[in-house]
Motif scaffolding. Structure first.
Motif, PDB file in Angstrom:
ATOM      1  N   SER A  13     107.964 114.675  69.596  1.00  0.00           N
ATOM      2  CA  SER A  13     109.386 115.041  69.688  1.00  0.00           C
ATOM      3  C   SER A  13     110.260 114.022  68.968  1.00  0.00           C
ATOM      4  O   SER A  13     111.288 114.391  68.395  1.00  0.00           O
ATOM      5  N   THR A  14     109.856 112.753  68.950  1.00  0.00           N
ATOM      6  CA  THR A  14     110.612 111.741  68.204  1.00  0.00           C
ATOM      7  C   THR A  14     110.485 111.986  66.699  1.00  0.00           C
ATOM      8  O   THR A  14     111.464 111.866  65.951  1.00  0.00           O
ATOM      9  N   ILE A  15     109.306 112.363  66.240  1.00  0.00           N
ATOM     10  CA  ILE A  15     109.086 112.699  64.822  1.00  0.00           C
ATOM     11  C   ILE A  15     109.990 113.878  64.435  1.00  0.00           C
ATOM     12  O   ILE A  15     110.672 113.847  63.415  1.00  0.00           O
ATOM     13  N   ILE A  16     110.007 114.910  65.291  1.00  0.00           N
ATOM     14  CA  ILE A  16     110.813 116.101  65.006  1.00  0.00           C
ATOM     15  C   ILE A  16     112.297 115.738  64.957  1.00  0.00           C
ATOM     16  O   ILE A  16     113.039 116.227  64.095  1.00  0.00           O
ATOM     17  N   LYS A  17     112.718 114.858  65.842  1.00  0.00           N
ATOM     18  CA  LYS A  17     114.112 114.391  65.828  1.00  0.00           C
ATOM     19  C   LYS A  17     114.421 113.724  64.486  1.00  0.00           C
ATOM     20  O   LYS A  17     115.476 113.955  63.895  1.00  0.00           O
ATOM     21  N   GLY A  18     113.495 112.917  63.983  1.00  0.00           N
ATOM     22  CA  GLY A  18     113.673 112.256  62.690  1.00  0.00           C
ATOM     23  C   GLY A  18     113.779 113.249  61.542  1.00  0.00           C
ATOM     24  O   GLY A  18     114.567 113.063  60.608  1.00  0.00           O
ATOM     25  N   ILE A  19     112.988 114.310  61.612  1.00  0.00           N
ATOM     26  CA  ILE A  19     113.027 115.356  60.576  1.00  0.00           C
ATOM     27  C   ILE A  19     114.366 116.092  60.648  1.00  0.00           C
ATOM     28  O   ILE A  19     115.034 116.312  59.640  1.00  0.00           O
ATOM     29  N   ASP A  20     114.749 116.459  61.852  1.00  0.00           N
ATOM     30  CA  ASP A  20     115.968 117.242  62.064  1.00  0.00           C
ATOM     31  C   ASP A  20     117.218 116.472  61.645  1.00  0.00           C
ATOM     32  O   ASP A  20     118.167 117.045  61.116  1.00  0.00           O
ATOM     33  N   GLU A  21     117.189 115.165  61.859  1.00  0.00           N
ATOM     34  CA  GLU A  21     118.326 114.296  61.536  1.00  0.00           C
ATOM     35  C   GLU A  21     118.779 114.443  60.076  1.00  0.00           C
ATOM     36  O   GLU A  21     119.953 114.308  59.773  1.00  0.00           O
ATOM     37  N   VAL A  22     117.844 114.705  59.177  1.00  0.00           N
ATOM     38  CA  VAL A  22     118.188 114.849  57.755  1.00  0.00           C
ATOM     39  C   VAL A  22     117.876 116.265  57.255  1.00  0.00           C
ATOM     40  O   VAL A  22     117.567 116.473  56.089  1.00  0.00           O
ATOM     41  N   LYS A  23     117.971 117.221  58.186  1.00  0.00           N
ATOM     42  CA  LYS A  23     117.883 118.648  57.849  1.00  0.00           C
ATOM     43  C   LYS A  23     116.556 119.065  57.198  1.00  0.00           C
ATOM     44  O   LYS A  23     116.532 119.906  56.305  1.00  0.00           O
ATOM     45  N   GLY A  24     115.445 118.461  57.649  1.00  0.00           N
ATOM     46  CA  GLY A  24     114.132 118.947  57.207  1.00  0.00           C
ATOM     47  C   GLY A  24     113.975 120.386  57.676  1.00  0.00           C
ATOM     48  O   GLY A  24     114.510 120.766  58.725  1.00  0.00           O
ATOM     49  N   GLU A  25     113.279 121.208  56.896  1.00  0.00           N
ATOM     50  CA  GLU A  25     113.214 122.640  57.182  1.00  0.00           C
ATOM     51  C   GLU A  25     111.801 123.091  57.491  1.00  0.00           C
ATOM     52  O   GLU A  25     110.832 122.425  57.142  1.00  0.00           O
ATOM     53  N   ASP A  26     111.720 124.267  58.116  1.00  0.00           N
ATOM     54  CA  ASP A  26     110.453 124.963  58.341  1.00  0.00           C
ATOM     55  C   ASP A  26     109.423 124.029  58.992  1.00  0.00           C
ATOM     56  O   ASP A  26     108.349 123.800  58.453  1.00  0.00           O
ATOM     57  N   ILE A  27     109.774 123.502  60.167  1.00  0.00           N
ATOM     58  CA  ILE A  27     108.899 122.553  60.857  1.00  0.00           C
ATOM     59  C   ILE A  27     107.813 123.315  61.607  1.00  0.00           C
ATOM     60  O   ILE A  27     108.100 124.221  62.388  1.00  0.00           O
ATOM     61  N   GLN A  28     106.571 122.949  61.359  1.00  0.00           N
ATOM     62  CA  GLN A  28     105.422 123.556  62.031  1.00  0.00           C
ATOM     63  C   GLN A  28     104.627 122.449  62.718  1.00  0.00           C
ATOM     64  O   GLN A  28     104.431 121.376  62.140  1.00  0.00           O
ATOM     65  N   LEU A  29     104.164 122.729  63.920  1.00  0.00           N
ATOM     66  CA  LEU A  29     103.271 121.821  64.626  1.00  0.00           C
ATOM     67  C   LEU A  29     101.909 122.488  64.691  1.00  0.00           C
ATOM     68  O   LEU A  29     101.790 123.594  65.214  1.00  0.00           O
ATOM     69  N   LEU A  30     100.902 121.845  64.120  1.00  0.00           N
ATOM     70  CA  LEU A  30      99.545 122.374  64.158  1.00  0.00           C
ATOM     71  C   LEU A  30      98.733 121.553  65.150  1.00  0.00           C
ATOM     72  O   LEU A  30      98.623 120.332  65.014  1.00  0.00           O
ATOM     73  N   ASP A  31      98.199 122.229  66.163  1.00  0.00           N
ATOM     74  CA  ASP A  31      97.373 121.586  67.181  1.00  0.00           C
ATOM     75  C   ASP A  31      95.919 121.705  66.728  1.00  0.00           C
ATOM     76  O   ASP A  31      95.363 122.796  66.680  1.00  0.00           O
ATOM     77  N   LEU A  32      95.311 120.568  66.380  1.00  0.00           N
ATOM     78  CA  LEU A  32      93.956 120.559  65.822  1.00  0.00           C
ATOM     79  C   LEU A  32      92.900 120.177  66.863  1.00  0.00           C
ATOM     80  O   LEU A  32      91.736 120.015  66.534  1.00  0.00           O
ATOM     81  N   ARG A  33      93.293 120.017  68.114  1.00  0.00           N
ATOM     82  CA  ARG A  33      92.375 119.466  69.117  1.00  0.00           C
ATOM     83  C   ARG A  33      91.147 120.321  69.368  1.00  0.00           C
ATOM     84  O   ARG A  33      90.110 119.794  69.756  1.00  0.00           O
ATOM     85  N   ILE A  35      89.494 122.006  67.135  1.00  0.00           N
ATOM     86  CA  ILE A  35      88.728 122.160  65.898  1.00  0.00           C
ATOM     87  C   ILE A  35      87.809 120.949  65.750  1.00  0.00           C
ATOM     88  O   ILE A  35      88.234 119.813  65.944  1.00  0.00           O
ATOM     89  N   ASP A  36      86.555 121.199  65.407  1.00  0.00           N
ATOM     90  CA  ASP A  36      85.597 120.094  65.256  1.00  0.00           C
ATOM     91  C   ASP A  36      85.904 119.246  64.030  1.00  0.00           C
ATOM     92  O   ASP A  36      86.386 119.751  63.015  1.00  0.00           O
ATOM     93  N   ASN A  37      85.584 117.979  64.121  1.00  0.00           N
ATOM     94  CA  ASN A  37      85.633 117.032  62.991  1.00  0.00           C
ATOM     95  C   ASN A  37      87.000 116.903  62.331  1.00  0.00           C
ATOM     96  O   ASN A  37      87.090 116.808  61.115  1.00  0.00           O
ATOM     97  N   THR A  38      88.053 116.888  63.117  1.00  0.00           N
ATOM     98  CA  THR A  38      89.371 116.677  62.529  1.00  0.00           C
ATOM     99  C   THR A  38      89.709 115.191  62.559  1.00  0.00           C
ATOM    100  O   THR A  38      89.166 114.434  63.356  1.00  0.00           O
ATOM    101  N   VAL A  39      90.603 114.798  61.676  1.00  0.00           N
ATOM    102  CA  VAL A  39      90.972 113.387  61.571  1.00  0.00           C
ATOM    103  C   VAL A  39      92.035 112.987  62.592  1.00  0.00           C
ATOM    104  O   VAL A  39      92.250 111.806  62.831  1.00  0.00           O
ATOM    105  N   CYS A  40      92.724 113.973  63.177  1.00  0.00           N
ATOM    106  CA  CYS A  40      93.777 113.664  64.140  1.00  0.00           C
ATOM    107  C   CYS A  40      93.933 114.854  65.079  1.00  0.00           C
ATOM    108  O   CYS A  40      93.267 115.872  64.921  1.00  0.00           O
ATOM    109  N   ASP A  41      94.836 114.729  66.058  1.00  0.00           N
ATOM    110  CA  ASP A  41      95.068 115.811  67.027  1.00  0.00           C
ATOM    111  C   ASP A  41      96.116 116.814  66.567  1.00  0.00           C
ATOM    112  O   ASP A  41      96.047 117.988  66.895  1.00  0.00           O
ATOM    113  N   TYR A  42      97.126 116.309  65.843  1.00  0.00           N
ATOM    114  CA  TYR A  42      98.242 117.174  65.433  1.00  0.00           C
ATOM    115  C   TYR A  42      98.679 116.870  64.007  1.00  0.00           C
ATOM    116  O   TYR A  42      98.651 115.722  63.580  1.00  0.00           O
TER     117      TYR A  42
END
Length: 123
Positions: A13-33, A35-42
């Motif tokens: 939510s802090t990351i999203i706030k940072g994006i929103d602050e400067v009008k970043g668009e089309d924000i998507q959150l991908l939950d990778l938890r 899926i096997d062998n991923t480098v991160c959770d999101y």
């Protein structure tokens, strides 16, 4: 400054706030938890309209996450060209794209098995 341990949800939510602050668009959150062998959770993915805006989004995310969550990115790349900036917070990776670069690489399509959430912001 003491480092506070924040939850992944708070980090996102802090990351999203940072994006929103400067009008970043089309924000998507991908939950990778699930899926096997991923480098991160999101992945948090968003778009900017120019390299100036992409750079501004990247700076805003790092500044707000640093200030509010006391988290520093483990790794950042792509800032010099600013077509695709990757900000790695270990279990959350932020991708800031220029629109046409995002369409070309189609991260959402590559990770089609991920649970995807579209984030609504104040824009």
């Amino acid at each position: 400054m003491s480092k506070k341990n924040i939850s992944t949800d708070e980090l996102i939510s802090t990351i999203i706030k940072g994006i929103d602050e400067v009008k970043g668009e089309d924000i998507q959150l991908l939950d990778l938890r699930d899926i096997d062998n991923t480098v991160c959770d999101y992945f948090v993915i968003c778009s900017g309209n120019s390299n100036t805006q992409v750079k501004a989004i990247s700076n805003s995310v790092q500044k707000i996450v640093g200030k509010e969550a006391q988290e520093k990115a483990w790794h950042v790349e792509g800032e010099s060209v600013a077509e695709w900036v990757l900000i790695d917070y270990v279990n959350v990776v932020v991708h800031v794209f220029q629109k046409q670069i995002r369409e070309f690489y189609d991260i959402e399509g590559l990770w089609g098995d991920a649970k995807t959430t579209t984030i609504s912001t104040s824009n």
